[in-house]
Design a protein around this motif. Structure first.
Motif, PDB file in Angstrom:
ATOM      1  N   ALA A 182      57.431  67.252   2.371  1.00 11.07           N
ATOM      2  CA  ALA A 182      56.352  67.181   1.388  1.00 11.07           C
ATOM      3  C   ALA A 182      56.637  66.277   0.202  1.00 11.07           C
ATOM      4  CB  ALA A 182      56.043  68.594   0.891  1.00 11.07           C
ATOM      5  N   GLY A 183      57.809  65.705   0.139  1.00  7.98           N
ATOM      6  CA  GLY A 183      58.145  64.866  -1.007  1.00  7.98           C
ATOM      7  C   GLY A 183      58.448  65.713  -2.230  1.00  7.98           C
ATOM      8  N   VAL A 184      58.536  65.066  -3.373  1.00  8.19           N
ATOM      9  CA  VAL A 184      58.833  65.752  -4.626  1.00  8.19           C
ATOM     10  C   VAL A 184      57.781  65.344  -5.653  1.00  8.19           C
ATOM     11  CG1 VAL A 184      60.528  66.102  -6.466  1.00  8.19           C
ATOM     12  CG2 VAL A 184      61.305  65.714  -4.127  1.00  8.19           C
ATOM     13  N   THR A 185      57.205  66.336  -6.293  1.00  7.49           N
ATOM     14  CA  THR A 185      56.213  66.084  -7.329  1.00  7.49           C
ATOM     15  C   THR A 185      56.883  65.421  -8.529  1.00  7.49           C
ATOM     16  OG1 THR A 185      54.967  68.012  -6.623  1.00  7.49           O
ATOM     17  CG2 THR A 185      54.503  67.182  -8.825  1.00  7.49           C
ATOM     18  N   TYR A 244      54.776  72.849  -5.211  1.00  6.19           N
ATOM     19  CA  TYR A 244      54.538  72.990  -3.777  1.00  6.19           C
ATOM     20  C   TYR A 244      53.482  74.053  -3.517  1.00  6.19           C
ATOM     21  CZ  TYR A 244      58.628  70.106  -3.217  1.00  6.19           C
ATOM     22  OH  TYR A 244      59.513  69.061  -3.280  1.00  6.19           O
ATOM     23  N   GLU A 245      52.462  73.669  -2.772  1.00  3.78           N
ATOM     24  CA  GLU A 245      51.398  74.592  -2.417  1.00  3.78           C
ATOM     25  C   GLU A 245      51.621  75.085  -0.989  1.00  3.78           C
ATOM     26  OE1 GLU A 245      48.264  71.239  -0.969  1.00  3.78           O
ATOM     27  OE2 GLU A 245      48.276  71.751  -3.085  1.00  3.78           O
ATOM     28  N   SER A 246      50.757  75.970  -0.538  1.00  5.53           N
ATOM     29  CA  SER A 246      50.938  76.610   0.765  1.00  5.53           C
ATOM     30  C   SER A 246      50.979  75.608   1.916  1.00  5.53           C
ATOM     31  CB  SER A 246      49.856  77.657   1.005  1.00  5.53           C
ATOM     32  OG  SER A 246      48.581  77.065   0.965  1.00  5.53           O
ATOM     33  N   LEU A 303      53.930  75.281   4.662  1.00  7.63           N
ATOM     34  CA  LEU A 303      53.710  75.384   6.106  1.00  7.63           C
ATOM     35  C   LEU A 303      54.302  74.181   6.829  1.00  7.63           C
ATOM     36  CD1 LEU A 303      50.089  76.837   6.294  1.00  7.63           C
ATOM     37  CD2 LEU A 303      52.234  77.984   6.885  1.00  7.63           C
ATOM     38  N   GLU A 304      54.145  73.003   6.260  1.00  4.57           N
ATOM     39  CA  GLU A 304      54.737  71.808   6.848  1.00  4.57           C
ATOM     40  C   GLU A 304      56.266  71.899   6.824  1.00  4.57           C
ATOM     41  OE1 GLU A 304      55.305  68.399   8.829  1.00  4.57           O
ATOM     42  OE2 GLU A 304      53.397  69.424   8.573  1.00  4.57           O
ATOM     43  N   THR A 305      56.800  72.403   5.735  1.00  2.00           N
ATOM     44  CA  THR A 305      58.243  72.600   5.636  1.00  2.00           C
ATOM     45  C   THR A 305      58.712  73.589   6.697  1.00  2.00           C
ATOM     46  OG1 THR A 305      58.213  72.102   3.276  1.00  2.00           O
ATOM     47  CG2 THR A 305      60.108  73.348   4.098  1.00  2.00           C
ATOM     48  N   GLY A 306      57.976  74.685   6.859  1.00  2.00           N
ATOM     49  CA  GLY A 306      58.309  75.669   7.885  1.00  2.00           C
ATOM     50  C   GLY A 306      58.263  75.076   9.278  1.00  2.00           C
ATOM     51  N   SER A 307      57.276  74.240   9.555  1.00  2.00           N
ATOM     52  CA  SER A 307      57.171  73.590  10.869  1.00  2.00           C
ATOM     53  C   SER A 307      58.362  72.677  11.129  1.00  2.00           C
ATOM     54  CB  SER A 307      55.880  72.777  10.961  1.00  2.00           C
ATOM     55  OG  SER A 307      54.767  73.616  10.940  1.00  2.00           O
ATOM     56  N   LEU A 308      58.761  71.947  10.110  1.00  2.00           N
ATOM     57  CA  LEU A 308      59.924  71.066  10.248  1.00  2.00           C
ATOM     58  C   LEU A 308      61.189  71.882  10.519  1.00  2.00           C
ATOM     59  CD1 LEU A 308      60.985  68.172  10.140  1.00  2.00           C
ATOM     60  CD2 LEU A 308      61.219  68.421   7.683  1.00  2.00           C
ATOM     61  N   ILE A 309      61.340  72.989   9.827  1.00  2.00           N
ATOM     62  CA  ILE A 309      62.506  73.863  10.045  1.00  2.00           C
ATOM     63  C   ILE A 309      62.482  74.421  11.463  1.00  2.00           C
ATOM     64  CG2 ILE A 309      63.545  76.076   9.375  1.00  2.00           C
ATOM     65  CD1 ILE A 309      62.588  75.372   6.468  1.00  2.00           C
ATOM     66  N   GLU A 310      61.321  74.824  11.932  1.00  2.00           N
ATOM     67  CA  GLU A 310      61.207  75.345  13.300  1.00  2.00           C
ATOM     68  C   GLU A 310      61.664  74.309  14.320  1.00  2.00           C
ATOM     69  OE1 GLU A 310      57.577  78.569  13.125  1.00  2.00           O
ATOM     70  OE2 GLU A 310      57.053  76.471  13.474  1.00  2.00           O
ATOM     71  N   ARG A 311      61.212  73.079  14.155  1.00  2.00           N
ATOM     72  CA  ARG A 311      61.601  72.016  15.091  1.00  2.00           C
ATOM     73  C   ARG A 311      63.092  71.706  14.989  1.00  2.00           C
ATOM     74  NH1 ARG A 311      56.729  69.952  13.144  1.00  2.00           N
ATOM     75  NH2 ARG A 311      57.782  68.445  11.809  1.00  2.00           N
ATOM     76  N   GLU A 312      63.582  71.621  13.772  1.00  2.00           N
ATOM     77  CA  GLU A 312      64.981  71.239  13.561  1.00  2.00           C
ATOM     78  C   GLU A 312      65.959  72.303  14.049  1.00  2.00           C
ATOM     79  OE1 GLU A 312      67.918  70.114   9.843  1.00  2.00           O
ATOM     80  OE2 GLU A 312      65.786  69.631   9.668  1.00  2.00           O
ATOM     81  N   TYR A 313      65.618  73.574  13.826  1.00  2.00           N
ATOM     82  CA  TYR A 313      66.554  74.658  14.135  1.00  2.00           C
ATOM     83  C   TYR A 313      66.208  75.414  15.418  1.00  2.00           C
ATOM     84  CZ  TYR A 313      68.605  73.884   9.572  1.00  2.00           C
ATOM     85  OH  TYR A 313      69.242  73.312   8.500  1.00  2.00           O
ATOM     86  N   GLU A 318      53.942  84.448   2.327  1.00  2.00           N
ATOM     87  CA  GLU A 318      54.257  85.397   1.258  1.00  2.00           C
ATOM     88  C   GLU A 318      55.500  85.010   0.475  1.00  2.00           C
ATOM     89  OE1 GLU A 318      54.464  89.215   3.145  1.00  2.00           O
ATOM     90  OE2 GLU A 318      52.371  89.120   3.776  1.00  2.00           O
ATOM     91  N   ALA A 319      56.292  84.094   1.004  1.00  2.00           N
ATOM     92  CA  ALA A 319      57.523  83.660   0.330  1.00  2.00           C
ATOM     93  C   ALA A 319      57.145  82.719  -0.810  1.00  2.00           C
ATOM     94  CB  ALA A 319      58.448  82.966   1.323  1.00  2.00           C
ATOM     95  N   ASN A 320      57.128  83.237  -2.024  1.00  2.00           N
ATOM     96  CA  ASN A 320      56.643  82.435  -3.151  1.00  2.00           C
ATOM     97  C   ASN A 320      57.750  81.801  -3.983  1.00  2.00           C
ATOM     98  OD1 ASN A 320      57.492  84.809  -4.283  1.00  2.00           O
ATOM     99  ND2 ASN A 320      55.741  85.051  -5.624  1.00  2.00           N
ATOM    100  N   THR A 321      59.015  82.006  -3.584  1.00  2.00           N
ATOM    101  CA  THR A 321      60.142  81.358  -4.261  1.00  2.00           C
ATOM    102  C   THR A 321      61.093  80.799  -3.209  1.00  2.00           C
ATOM    103  OG1 THR A 321      61.548  83.329  -4.280  1.00  2.00           O
ATOM    104  CG2 THR A 321      60.071  83.024  -6.191  1.00  2.00           C
TER     105      THR A 321
END
Length: 89
Positions: free
Chosen positions: A19-22, A41-43, A47-57, A68-71
């Protein structure tokens, strides 16, 4: 499946890639317990970060838990719940 826990450094790297950095946000600051909304970072970005983690790991993350993970700490806990095997009894 990985045996090493997912860390804040792993999350920062993945956030930058997904998602880059604001502008004006310092991901190298103490952000572990800062709400994602505060650090830009918005939802959808999470979600994109989660998808990348799923693919990578090679894991599957629960979308509700990711939402629900807000931090960063909570997000890391969600990833590690799927990533690190439970200790033997």
């Amino acid at each position: 499946m990985a045996t090493e826990p997912f860390t804040l450094a792993d999350l920062k790297r993945t956030l930058r890639e997904a998602a880059g950095v604001t502008e004006g946000v310092d991901l190298d600051a103490d952000i572990l317990d800062t709400e994602f909304e505060v650090i830009g970072y918005e939802s959808l970005a999470l979600l994109e970060t989660g998808s990348l983690i799923e693919r990578e790991y090679g894991i599957r993350l629960d979308e509700d838990a990711v939402g629900e993970a807000n931090t960063p700490r909570a997000f890391i806990d969600v990833v590690n719940a799927q990533l690190v095997p439970a200790p033997a009894a």
